[in-house]
Write an enzyme that holds these catalytic residues in place. Structure first.
Site, PDB file in Angstrom:
ATOM      1  N   CYS A 228       0.792  -1.200   0.000  1.00  0.00           N
ATOM      2  CA  CYS A 228       0.000   0.000   0.000  1.00  0.00           C
ATOM      3  C   CYS A 228       0.833   1.261   0.000  1.00  0.00           C
ATOM      4  O   CYS A 228       2.047   1.207   0.047  1.00  0.00           O
ATOM      5  CB  CYS A 228      -0.851   0.001   1.266  1.00  0.00           C
ATOM      6  SG  CYS A 228      -1.463  -1.615   1.688  1.00  0.00           S
TER       7      CYS A 228
ATOM      8  N   ARG B 251       0.224   2.935  -5.840  1.00  0.00           N
ATOM      9  CA  ARG B 251       0.718   1.771  -5.103  1.00  0.00           C
ATOM     10  C   ARG B 251      -0.410   0.803  -4.739  1.00  0.00           C
ATOM     11  O   ARG B 251      -0.156  -0.347  -4.365  1.00  0.00           O
ATOM     12  CB  ARG B 251       1.415   2.221  -3.812  1.00  0.00           C
ATOM     13  CG  ARG B 251       2.589   3.128  -4.034  1.00  0.00           C
ATOM     14  CD  ARG B 251       3.180   3.540  -2.714  1.00  0.00           C
ATOM     15  NE  ARG B 251       3.798   2.403  -2.058  1.00  0.00           N
ATOM     16  CZ  ARG B 251       5.060   2.056  -2.212  1.00  0.00           C
ATOM     17  NH1 ARG B 251       5.846   2.762  -2.990  1.00  0.00           N
ATOM     18  NH2 ARG B 251       5.549   1.023  -1.580  1.00  0.00           N
TER      19      ARG B 251
ATOM     20  N   TRP C 141      -3.764  -1.906  -1.373  1.00  0.00           N
ATOM     21  CA  TRP C 141      -3.897  -2.945  -2.399  1.00  0.00           C
ATOM     22  C   TRP C 141      -4.056  -4.261  -1.651  1.00  0.00           C
ATOM     23  O   TRP C 141      -3.138  -4.716  -0.966  1.00  0.00           O
ATOM     24  CB  TRP C 141      -2.650  -2.970  -3.283  1.00  0.00           C
ATOM     25  CG  TRP C 141      -2.721  -3.951  -4.414  1.00  0.00           C
ATOM     26  CD1 TRP C 141      -3.319  -3.754  -5.619  1.00  0.00           C
ATOM     27  CD2 TRP C 141      -2.167  -5.275  -4.452  1.00  0.00           C
ATOM     28  NE1 TRP C 141      -3.168  -4.876  -6.407  1.00  0.00           N
ATOM     29  CE2 TRP C 141      -2.469  -5.827  -5.723  1.00  0.00           C
ATOM     30  CE3 TRP C 141      -1.444  -6.054  -3.537  1.00  0.00           C
ATOM     31  CZ2 TRP C 141      -2.080  -7.103  -6.099  1.00  0.00           C
ATOM     32  CZ3 TRP C 141      -1.053  -7.333  -3.924  1.00  0.00           C
ATOM     33  CH2 TRP C 141      -1.374  -7.839  -5.194  1.00  0.00           C
TER      34      TRP C 141
ATOM     35  N   ASN D 274       1.746  -1.364   5.815  1.00  0.00           N
ATOM     36  CA  ASN D 274       2.045  -1.915   4.495  1.00  0.00           C
ATOM     37  C   ASN D 274       2.867  -3.171   4.707  1.00  0.00           C
ATOM     38  O   ASN D 274       3.895  -3.116   5.371  1.00  0.00           O
ATOM     39  CB  ASN D 274       2.850  -0.873   3.692  1.00  0.00           C
ATOM     40  CG  ASN D 274       3.367  -1.428   2.384  1.00  0.00           C
ATOM     41  OD1 ASN D 274       2.847  -2.408   1.861  1.00  0.00           O
ATOM     42  ND2 ASN D 274       4.394  -0.794   1.850  1.00  0.00           N
ATOM     43  N   GLY D 275       2.409  -4.303   4.178  1.00  0.00           N
ATOM     44  CA  GLY D 275       3.173  -5.540   4.319  1.00  0.00           C
ATOM     45  C   GLY D 275       2.321  -6.656   4.878  1.00  0.00           C
ATOM     46  O   GLY D 275       1.087  -6.566   4.877  1.00  0.00           O
TER      47      GLY D 275
ATOM     48  N   GLU E 103       6.614  -8.077 -23.956  1.00  0.00           N
ATOM     49  CA  GLU E 103       6.272  -6.799 -23.319  1.00  0.00           C
ATOM     50  C   GLU E 103       5.032  -6.174 -23.970  1.00  0.00           C
ATOM     51  O   GLU E 103       4.161  -5.648 -23.284  1.00  0.00           O
ATOM     52  CB  GLU E 103       7.487  -5.865 -23.387  1.00  0.00           C
ATOM     53  CG  GLU E 103       7.255  -4.423 -22.945  1.00  0.00           C
ATOM     54  CD  GLU E 103       6.860  -4.259 -21.488  1.00  0.00           C
ATOM     55  OE1 GLU E 103       6.757  -5.270 -20.763  1.00  0.00           O
ATOM     56  OE2 GLU E 103       6.605  -3.117 -21.072  1.00  0.00           O
TER      57      GLU E 103
ATOM     58  N   LYS F  49       1.614  -5.369 -21.835  1.00  0.00           N
ATOM     59  CA  LYS F  49       0.999  -4.034 -21.786  1.00  0.00           C
ATOM     60  C   LYS F  49      -0.487  -4.132 -22.137  1.00  0.00           C
ATOM     61  O   LYS F  49      -1.330  -3.514 -21.497  1.00  0.00           O
ATOM     62  CB  LYS F  49       1.694  -3.066 -22.751  1.00  0.00           C
ATOM     63  CG  LYS F  49       3.075  -2.628 -22.351  1.00  0.00           C
ATOM     64  CD  LYS F  49       3.132  -1.534 -21.300  1.00  0.00           C
ATOM     65  CE  LYS F  49       3.403  -2.046 -19.919  1.00  0.00           C
ATOM     66  NZ  LYS F  49       4.647  -2.548 -19.535  1.00  0.00           N
TER      67      LYS F  49
ATOM     68  N   GLU G  67      -2.504  -5.939 -19.266  1.00  0.00           N
ATOM     69  CA  GLU G  67      -2.743  -5.196 -18.031  1.00  0.00           C
ATOM     70  C   GLU G  67      -3.617  -3.969 -18.253  1.00  0.00           C
ATOM     71  O   GLU G  67      -4.303  -3.534 -17.335  1.00  0.00           O
ATOM     72  CB  GLU G  67      -1.459  -4.884 -17.263  1.00  0.00           C
ATOM     73  CG  GLU G  67      -0.392  -4.130 -17.943  1.00  0.00           C
ATOM     74  CD  GLU G  67       0.861  -3.960 -17.070  1.00  0.00           C
ATOM     75  OE1 GLU G  67       0.843  -4.220 -15.865  1.00  0.00           O
ATOM     76  OE2 GLU G  67       1.892  -3.541 -17.636  1.00  0.00           O
TER      77      GLU G  67
ATOM     78  N   HIS H  99       5.266 -24.903 -33.275  1.00  0.00           N
ATOM     79  CA  HIS H  99       5.272 -25.985 -32.276  1.00  0.00           C
ATOM     80  C   HIS H  99       3.997 -25.973 -31.426  1.00  0.00           C
ATOM     81  O   HIS H  99       3.949 -26.613 -30.386  1.00  0.00           O
ATOM     82  CB  HIS H  99       6.516 -25.870 -31.387  1.00  0.00           C
ATOM     83  CG  HIS H  99       7.794 -26.002 -32.163  1.00  0.00           C
ATOM     84  ND1 HIS H  99       8.243 -27.195 -32.670  1.00  0.00           N
ATOM     85  CD2 HIS H  99       8.692 -25.067 -32.566  1.00  0.00           C
ATOM     86  CE1 HIS H  99       9.373 -27.005 -33.336  1.00  0.00           C
ATOM     87  NE2 HIS H  99       9.666 -25.715 -33.287  1.00  0.00           N
TER      88      HIS H  99
ATOM     89  N   LYS I 124       1.374  -0.665  -8.374  1.00  0.00           N
ATOM     90  CA  LYS I 124       2.662  -0.306  -8.964  1.00  0.00           C
ATOM     91  C   LYS I 124       3.810  -1.058  -8.320  1.00  0.00           C
ATOM     92  O   LYS I 124       4.667  -1.604  -8.999  1.00  0.00           O
ATOM     93  CB  LYS I 124       2.860   1.203  -8.820  1.00  0.00           C
ATOM     94  CG  LYS I 124       4.138   1.731  -9.435  1.00  0.00           C
ATOM     95  CD  LYS I 124       4.049   1.712 -10.925  1.00  0.00           C
ATOM     96  CE  LYS I 124       5.303   2.240 -11.589  1.00  0.00           C
ATOM     97  NZ  LYS I 124       5.353   1.839 -13.006  1.00  0.00           N
TER      98      LYS I 124
END
Ligand code: M6R
Length: 635
Positions: free
Chosen positions: A23, A48, A96, A122-123, A505, A509, A512, A528, A630
């Site tokens: 967070c 975040r 989050w 946070n954690g 990548e 993008k 997400e 294959h 993030k």
């Protein structure tokens, strides 16, 4: 559904499933209205996490608070309708969720048993179940099942014993295991905010007659650019005029002061609709900054921040790059360049897989951790494992003072400036630049390239800002392409060699931001299995290697033909002058002519623009895509 009721009473809470958090955290003490400072700080930290938000203030011997599920805007609306009382001491949180739903009740702050302390966190507190059982045995009534509330109860119990929040925080932290940043206030002491950190980020903002706490400097950058970086297992107490740091045992400790080299305008949108778009357009400058000051007077490459001697670098016999997400793809590109230039075997591994497979690490292994935020828990744990095994660790990182570079033997900062959009763009770009610089530097130290060869690559890197700018100038064509593909529900990306990570990548993008099925493949792998996905009209982006590597280009064309033969619509990214490619493309996107290894610097730009544009057209929140955050500061 009924609108959430105003949540100011401690008794409002009912038990919820266990929650952890990852967070943004803010704390303030000073002459200003804490509520405004805290909410402004949360707005800058919202990238975040944005599942819920809350604020707590010290008001006349009581804690006054509000917290709401959803984005910060929900909390702001609630506070606008029913303002909290004036106060100059406060804390705030934007969350989050890791477990459990993002509800009002699960939002932070959490209070202690009597409501004397308020805490944000946070954690994840790993021993919370044991601690919770102990509290319940002692008669505590826990209103939620969050680990944070357990910590708040412990803190308040310690406060009863010690009478002072700093000593109580030290005592509480000695009982906690796991990763946590805790920030707390005591209703009976409006003069201070106390915080602690273990394995989770926290910085102090040093003001004049006021001080701040934040998960990162963005929280207080509009008030001060002077910051104090805290060490592991430290407690910090801020008052208006003082900042005191101690260990968890209460011994005096020191933080490291530093000056932030960017300001508020860098964290604002500057007229762009999204931070992501702004950051895409900042890439020419970001590349230039990442290259700045890398030359010694004798023309040799210098990497000042790499605090490892040439002798140490010469002993390296294996490189393992660890990273996650976009940074992992930058690592994949790095492997091609580093092995080619240095002939040192180089592996690339997802950080979260790395330490669980018992990797072979020795004193002559160099582990390179790539992380924009410098706080990604998976990567942090990977480097800790590497260092325990005596390997050397070098970080490629964008965030000064963050945990990963601090715990590394060496660092190359990417100097991209703050990246706020959850989707990494200029972070990726400058990770590429830093990885190229690392490869060239190792080649210089080990004599695997001539000075002239290194100089030629550096000169080519120096042209990248203009080349990227040229692609950005053509952004309207990519917007048209996105508009045309608005209905697409699946998109594939193909590449070879360094074009393969670019394809990955491009797909990430799109996943997400646009929430549609997107996959990147090495073009040679198509036959294959993945070719079975091809159907009439399926858009396939194809990154064509520069013509210099004729074989690669020709093999790529074979793959393009294979998908076209099965009805795919090909959007082909090819270099200027490759006129023959038009025969294989429904749409051609032109890339500046560059050497093969550097092609990702230009090839990724149209893919970033495409994802940003398509997501905008689909009405998605480009900067804060659903379910993401993030900085992923939990494992
Ligand atoms: O801060 P880091 O570079 O360590 O973050 C790693 C990934 O979480 C990050 O790149 C993520 O994949 C981004 N959302 C990609 O856009």
């Amino acid at each position: 559904m009924a609108p959430p009721t105003r949540l100011t009473s401690y008794a409002d809470w009912s038990p919820r499933p266990r929650l952890g958090s990852m967070c943004g955290i803010v704390g303030y003490v000073g002459p200003k209205q804490a509520q405004n400072v805290v909410i402004d700080g949360l707005r800058r930290l919202e990238y975040r996490g944005y599942d819920s938000a809350g604020v707590a203030l010290v008001v006349d011997g009581q804690i006054s608070f509000d917290k709401r599920a959803g984005k910060l805007a929900n909390l702001e609306k609630a506070i606008a309708e029913r303002p909290l009382p004036a106060s100059t001491t406060g804390i705030g949180h934007t969350r989050w969720a890791t477990h459990g739903g993002p509800t009002d009740a699960n939002a932070h702050p959490h209070l202690g048993q009597t409501g004397r302390v308020a805490m944000v966190h946070n954690g994840i507190i790993e021993n919370f179940a044991t601690l919770r059982a102990r509290l319940e045995m002692a008669g505590h009534e826990l209103r939620s099942e969050t680990d944070t509330e357990v910590a708040a109860h412990i803190l308040e119990a310690e406060l009863d014993k010690f009478g002072d929040l700093t000593s109580a925080m030290q005592a509480a932290c000695r009982q906690l295991e796991g990763a946590f940043t805790l920030v707390a206030v005591d209703a009976q002491d409006p003069t201070k905010v106390v915080a602690a950190r273990r394995n989770s980020p926290l910085v102090v903002g040093l003001g004049d007659g006021e001080n701040f706490l934040g998960s990162d400097v963005a929280a207080f950058i509009e008030h001060t650019r002077d910051a104090l970086e805290l060490g592991q297992d430290q407690v910090v107490t801020i008052t208006r005029d003082a900042v005191e740091v101690t260990t968890f045992d209460g011994a005096p400790a020191q933080g490291r002061r530093y000056h932030v080299d960017w300001d508020l305008s860098a964290a604002e949108k500057d007229g762009f609709d999204w931070f992501m778009r702004k950051e895409i357009f900042e890439q020419p400058r970001a590349i230039a900054d990442a290259l700045l000051g890398r030359h010694a007077q004798d023309g040799r490459l210098q990497l000042d921040e790499v605090r490892m001697s040439d002798d140490e670098l010469r002993t390296i016999d294996k490189i393992i790059i660890v990273a996650c997400g976009t940074a992992f793809y930058a690592g994949l590109v790095a492997k091609y360049a580093i092995e080619h230039w240095t002939r040192i075997p180089c592996e690339v591994e997802l950080s979260h897989e790395f330490r669980y497979r018992d990797p072979i690490l020795t004193r002559s292994t160099l582990v390179v951790a790539v992380s924009q935020s410098g706080e990604t828990a998976d990567t942090l744990m990977a480097i800790r494992h590497a260092r325990e095994q005596r390997a050397k660790v070098l970080a490629i990182c964008n965030t000064n003072g963050s945990t990963i570079p601090r715990e590394s033997d060496a660092v190359i900062y990417t100097h991209a400036g703050p990246e706020i959009g959850v989707a990494s763009t200029k972070g990726f770009m400058t990770q590429l630049v830093a990885a190229y610089l690392l490869g060239l530097y190792l080649a210089q130290v080990r004599g695997t390239m001539y000075g002239e060869e290194i100089g030629a690559v550096i000169r080519e890197l120096g042209e990248a800002p203009d080349q990227v700018q040229r692609l950005l100038d053509e952004a309207p064509a990519i917007s048209d392409l996105a508009a045309d593909m608005r209905e697409a529900r699946s998109v594939l990306f193909l590449g070879r060699h360094v074009g393969f990570p670019v394809a990955l990548e491009g797909a990430l993008k799109l996943k997400e931001l646009a929430y549609i099925h997107a996959e990147g493949f090495a073009a040679g792998e198509l036959k294959h299995g993945p070719i079975a996905l091809i159907e009439e009209g399926l858009p396939v982006f194809c990154v064509v290697p520069p013509g210099g590597r004729g074989q690669l280009r020709d093999k790529m064309i074979s793959a393009i033909q294979e998908v076209r033969a099965r009805g795919a619509r090909t959007i082909v990214l090819a270099e200027d002058g490759d006129e023959a490619i038009a025969a294989y493309a429904d749409v051609v996107v032109r890339l500046p002519k560059v050497s093969t290894l550097l092609q990702p610097l230009v090839a990724v730009v149209p893919l970033q623009l495409f994802a940003c544009e398509l997501a905008s057209l689909m009405g998605h929140d480009v900067d804060q895509p659903r379910n993401l955050a993030k900085s992923v500061t939990v494992e």
